[in-house]
Scaffold this active site. Structure first.
Site, short mmCIF file in Angstrom:
data_model
loop_
_atom_site.label_atom_id
_atom_site.label_comp_id
_atom_site.label_asym_id
_atom_site.label_seq_id
_atom_site.Cartn_x
_atom_site.Cartn_y
_atom_site.Cartn_z
N SER A 1 42.45 43.12 59.46
CA SER A 1 41.51 42.32 60.20
C SER A 1 41.26 40.93 59.61
O SER A 1 40.72 40.07 60.30
CB SER A 1 40.17 43.06 60.27
OG SER A 1 39.61 43.19 58.99
N SER B 1 43.04 45.69 55.49
CA SER B 1 42.74 44.40 56.12
C SER B 1 42.91 43.16 55.25
O SER B 1 42.81 42.05 55.77
CB SER B 1 41.31 44.42 56.67
OG SER B 1 41.24 45.19 57.84
N LYS C 1 35.94 34.95 54.97
CA LYS C 1 35.99 35.80 56.18
C LYS C 1 34.59 35.95 56.76
O LYS C 1 33.63 36.16 56.01
CB LYS C 1 36.57 37.16 55.82
CG LYS C 1 36.80 38.08 57.02
CD LYS C 1 37.40 39.41 56.58
CE LYS C 1 37.68 40.34 57.75
NZ LYS C 1 38.24 41.64 57.30
#
Lengths: 477, 112
Positions: free
Chosen positions: A154, A178, A79
């Protein structure tokens, strides 16, 4: 052997048994990314040079007959909130569009030391603020199961990449859900470890008392393998805990018969989609069939979790994001005359609408005259939420809930109403606030073939138990 | 309405944001809607509840110890080149929008 449908074990043994080289595995994934990612949008940056150097190193180790580490040759996506030396790291924000970190995040360094091959950086909501990946400064990610729907957020890119076989596994971060919520939306496994279990060094800060790094994987066993690799004390993060790391993979095969699983009515109330309710109740029946005892528990402060979270997370964010001033490494506006104008215009141009909204809310909650009413109040309710879990875990070994009240929603469906978007995290924020671990594991599909996630919450530093329950469930499903 | 236009301007100022007219209008609407929602926290009596700022002051530490004693494991020797070497100048300046040879350059701060 399909090189892009392998689990961690599968990929490592393929390399070990010379069915494929690490270079060939990485190349197969890049080919897949080239073919699929145009319509999904999971990757922001590819790190081919770094990946190929690492793959080559693994292949040489095999040629030399050296013992292979746990993740040898396994392709991974990171990420884009985790710093990677020499590889652009944007946090999904235009304010860091050109940022190339001079150091590596500890979790990433540990993966590479264990032989993993970093393919690239995953799209995400800007500074991990969002539940749909629509807040990325670089465009949304689409759900591989249905391209008209969001992948969750997210860590949307991290979840979508695993679901679409563009990486064997990925790292995400979880501040309010997330990792777990996008895992449930995309039909993969997502694990948020206990706060302090995994070092946050090199993780771009959103809300420091709530931020966690965790893996998104195809199987529960893979999640255990990754946690094994990244967990443990790191002197570079003072909040990383000095607690021994058990053998998580060995924990998986211990029996679950006799374990007490808590079910809290607060997680099955208004707003829960009927299909999700049915699938999760069915999953609970299945766990009962596997010999677990189902025990009703009460977590009475749950309805206060979202307001508590949005005050604490935004307050911390407003402080953490003050560093983006256009001086040392973030975007700087052109044609400014004074320092103060430079700060303002650079931040105005660099931050997106949701980030500005959260900075404003957090600044307001911390400002003179409002601190006690909002921020301090939220910190006190955080104590109450944590005590809820303390009392529940005095009676049970783990708690099972839905991961999200709905399956993946459509792009644009909630993007004009911040509050309705915040409610997508209603079942996940509690664990972040209390610092306990949680895992989301697939437990069925809606009539529209959208994945549903079962969430299992555990005691502090008891990832072993939730992994064990998730593993047994996954095998029985 | 809890938040006024003046509040939005004041908070934007504190946060080093300028915001366009449009942004200020939507901020006014969104902040009020969110603050209305968080008001439900006032249903709870927290007068005898201690605030919780961190998870790590409760877990993963030796509970028998108090205060900073709990975190002695997290301390280290104060040495010049300890855990991490200082970045060389060129690396530290590599991401700067406007670097000088050894400095970050910014617009003039003091008018004379």
């Amino acid at each position: 052997m399909n090189p892009v449908s392998l689990t961690i074990d599968g990929a490592r043994s393929a390399v070990q048994e010379r069915k494929a080289t690490a270079v060939a595995l990485a190349e197969a994934h890049y080919t897949r990314i080239q073919k699929e990612d145009g319509q999904i949008g999971a990757f922001l940056t590819l790190s081919k040079e770094r990946a190929m150097q690492q793959a080559d190193r693994i292949d040489r180790m095999i040629a030399e007959g050296k013992p292979l580490p746990a993740l040898a040759g396994v392709p991974v996506g990171i990420k884009d909130v985790m710093s990677t030396r020499g590889v652009r790291t944007t946090a999904g924000s235009k304010i860091l569009e050109k940022y190339v970190p001079p150091y590596d995040c500890t979790a990433v360094a540990r993966l590479e030391a264990a032989g993993a091959v970093v393919l690239g950086k995953m799209n995400c909501d800007e500074f991990a603020m969002g539940s749909s990946n629509e807040n990325s400064g670089y465009g949304p990610v689409r759900n591989p199961r249905d391209l008209t729907r969001v992948p969750g957020g997210s860590s949307g890119g991290s979840a979508a990449a695993v679901a679409a076989d563009m990486a064997v596994f990925t790292l995400g971060s979880d501040t309010g859900g997330s990792v777990r919520q996008p895992a449930s939306f995309c039909g993969v496994v997502g694990l948020m470890p206990t706060y302090g279990r995994v070092s946050r060094y090199g993780l771009i800060a959103f809300a420091s008392s709530l931020d966690h790094i965790g893996p998104l994987t195809k199987t529960v066993k893979d999640a255990a393998i990754v946690l094994q690799t990244i967990a443990g004390r790191d002197p570079m993060d003072t909040t990383s805990a000095d607690v021994p790391v058990p053998d998580y993979v060995a924990e998986l095969d211990k029996p679950i018969r006799g374990l007490k699983l808590g079910v809290a009515k607060e997680y099955f109330g208004e707003g829960l989609d009927e299909e999700i309710r049915a699938a999760v109740e069915n999953a609970i029946e299945k766990l009962k069939g596997l010999g677990c005892e189902i025990v009703p528990v009460s977590l009475p402060h749950t309805p206060y979790a979202i307001p508590t979270y949005y005050l604490i997370a935004t307050a911390e964010a407003s402080s953490n994001l003050a560093r983006y001033d256009g001086v040392r490494y973030s975007h700087r506006a052109l044609g400014v005359k004074t320092l103060s104008e430079m700060y303002r215009r650079s931040r105005d141009e660099g931050f997106g609408p949701e980030v500005k909204r959260r900075i404003m809310l957090g600044t307001y909650a911390l400002s003179a005259g409002y601190y006690d009413a909002y921020y301090l109040k939220a910190q006190k309710v955080r104590t109450l939420l944590t005590r809820d879990f303390d009392s529940a875990f005095a009676k049970v070994d783990a708690i099972v809930t839905p991961t999200s009240p709905t399956a993946a929603f459509r792009l644009g469906e909630k993007s004009n109403d911040p509050l309705s978007m915040y409610l997508a995290d209603i079942y996940t924020v509690t664990a972040d606030l209390a610092g306990i671990p949680g895992i989301s594991v697939p437990c069925g599909e809606t009539r529209e073939k959208l994945p549903i996630g079962l969430q299992i919450l555990g005691k502090h530093f008891d990832e072993g138990t939730i992994l064990r329950v998730a593993h047994a469930f996954e095998r029985a499903a | 309405m809890k938040v006024t236009e003046q509040d939005v301007a004041y908070v934007a100022d504190l946060a080093n944001l300028e915001l366009t007219e449009d942004e200020r209008r939507s901020m006014l609407r969104d902040l009020n809607s969110i603050l209305d929602y968080v008001d439900r926290l006032n249903e709870l009596d927290t007068s005898n509840v201690p605030p919780m700022a961190q998870v790590s002051d409760r877990y993963g530490v030796d509970e028998a110890k108090q205060g900073s004693e709990r975190f002695t494991y997290a301390s280290r020797e104060d040495v010049l080149e300890g855990l991490r070497k200082s970045l060389p100048h060129n690396e530290a300046l590599a991401n700067a929008p406007d670097p000088d040879e050894n400095y970050f350059r910014v617009p003039k701060v003091i008018e004379r």
